[in-house]
Design an enzyme around this catalytic site. Structure first.
Site, PDB file in Angstrom:
ATOM      1  N   HIS A 179       1.017  -1.160   0.018  1.00 17.48           N
ATOM      2  CA  HIS A 179       0.127  -0.015  -0.142  1.00 17.48           C
ATOM      3  C   HIS A 179       0.954   1.426  -0.061  1.00 17.48           C
ATOM      4  CE1 HIS A 179      -3.717  -1.946   0.512  1.00 17.48           C
ATOM      5  NE2 HIS A 179      -3.089  -2.631   1.414  1.00 17.48           N
ATOM      6  N   ARG A 187      19.280  -5.925   7.406  1.00 15.15           N
ATOM      7  CA  ARG A 187      20.763  -5.526   6.935  1.00 15.15           C
ATOM      8  C   ARG A 187      21.738  -6.837   6.544  1.00 15.15           C
ATOM      9  NH1 ARG A 187      24.619  -4.972  10.645  1.00 15.15           N
ATOM     10  NH2 ARG A 187      24.057  -5.265  12.831  1.00 15.15           N
TER      11      ARG A 187
END
Length: 203
Positions: A115, A182
């Site tokens: 969205h 990460r």
């Protein structure tokens, strides 16, 4: 009772030989989608390679709902000899590719659509969503509860830690973890598995 439930699970599995299997664009030899399945629709845009196993209550779908014409090409492609953990969701709208021998833990979520909130006056759920392709390289492992967001590219033989929220591009042999995820480890023939800090120090 256990024997009867086992028979029901066997009879309810979706395979290339069952009527539900015929609806897929491609469902390879030895594929089994366990009973009970999750939400499955848009089968004509889904390809599943040989000997892939999909666990109980796994949702695999193309589009927002059954019915719309999504074009001539496949949208969701799952490679050979994959294993998708129970309760996982793979929701494709534009392009999701899983390579061969991709394994997931339970409750993994993979989507190529999100969205948007560009207009501050329109409810977010009513704004037109945005798509970005997802690719997961062969030999990768996605830990339990990992979330793979639109625009993610994972190279070959990558590890995604449980609960990680992943977006972005990661090279082959990456270990990614965290929220947002990460790269916490990588691999080179010279150093073996090492942290990115070690790699930076040697260059």
């Amino acid at each position: 009772m256990h024997r009867a439930y086992g028979a029901i699970r066997h009879a309810g599995a979706i395979t290339p030989a069952t009527p539900a299997g015929y609806r897929f664009r491609l469902i390879g030899d030895g594929v089994s989608i366990a009973f009970p399945p999750g939400a499955i629709f848009g089968e004509q845009w889904i390809e599943i390679g040989d000997h892939t196993l999909i666990g109980e209550r796994v949702s695999i779908s193309c589009g927002m709902m059954p019915g719309p014409d999504l074009g001539p090409d496949s949208i969701l492609r799952i490679g050979r000899s994959c294993s998708i953990g129970r309760g996982s969701h793979i929701v494709a709208h534009q392009s999701i590719d899983l390579g061969d021998d991709v394994f997931t833990g339970p409750y993994v979520y993979i989507t190529d659509q999100n969205h948007v909130y560009d207009d501050p006056d329109v409810p977010i759920g009513r704004q037109w969503p945005r798509n970005s392709p997802v690719s997961i390289g062969s030999g990768s492992w996605l830990g339990a509860g990992a979330i793979i967001l639109p625009g993610t590219t994972l190279g070959r033989q990558c590890v995604v830690a449980g609960g990680a929220v992943v977006r972005g591009e990661f090279p082959d042999h990456s270990v990614v973890a965290g929220v947002p995820a990460r790269r916490v480890r990588g691999y080179t023939p010279e150093l073996g598995w090492h942290s990115p800090v070690t790699l930076d120090a040697t260059t």
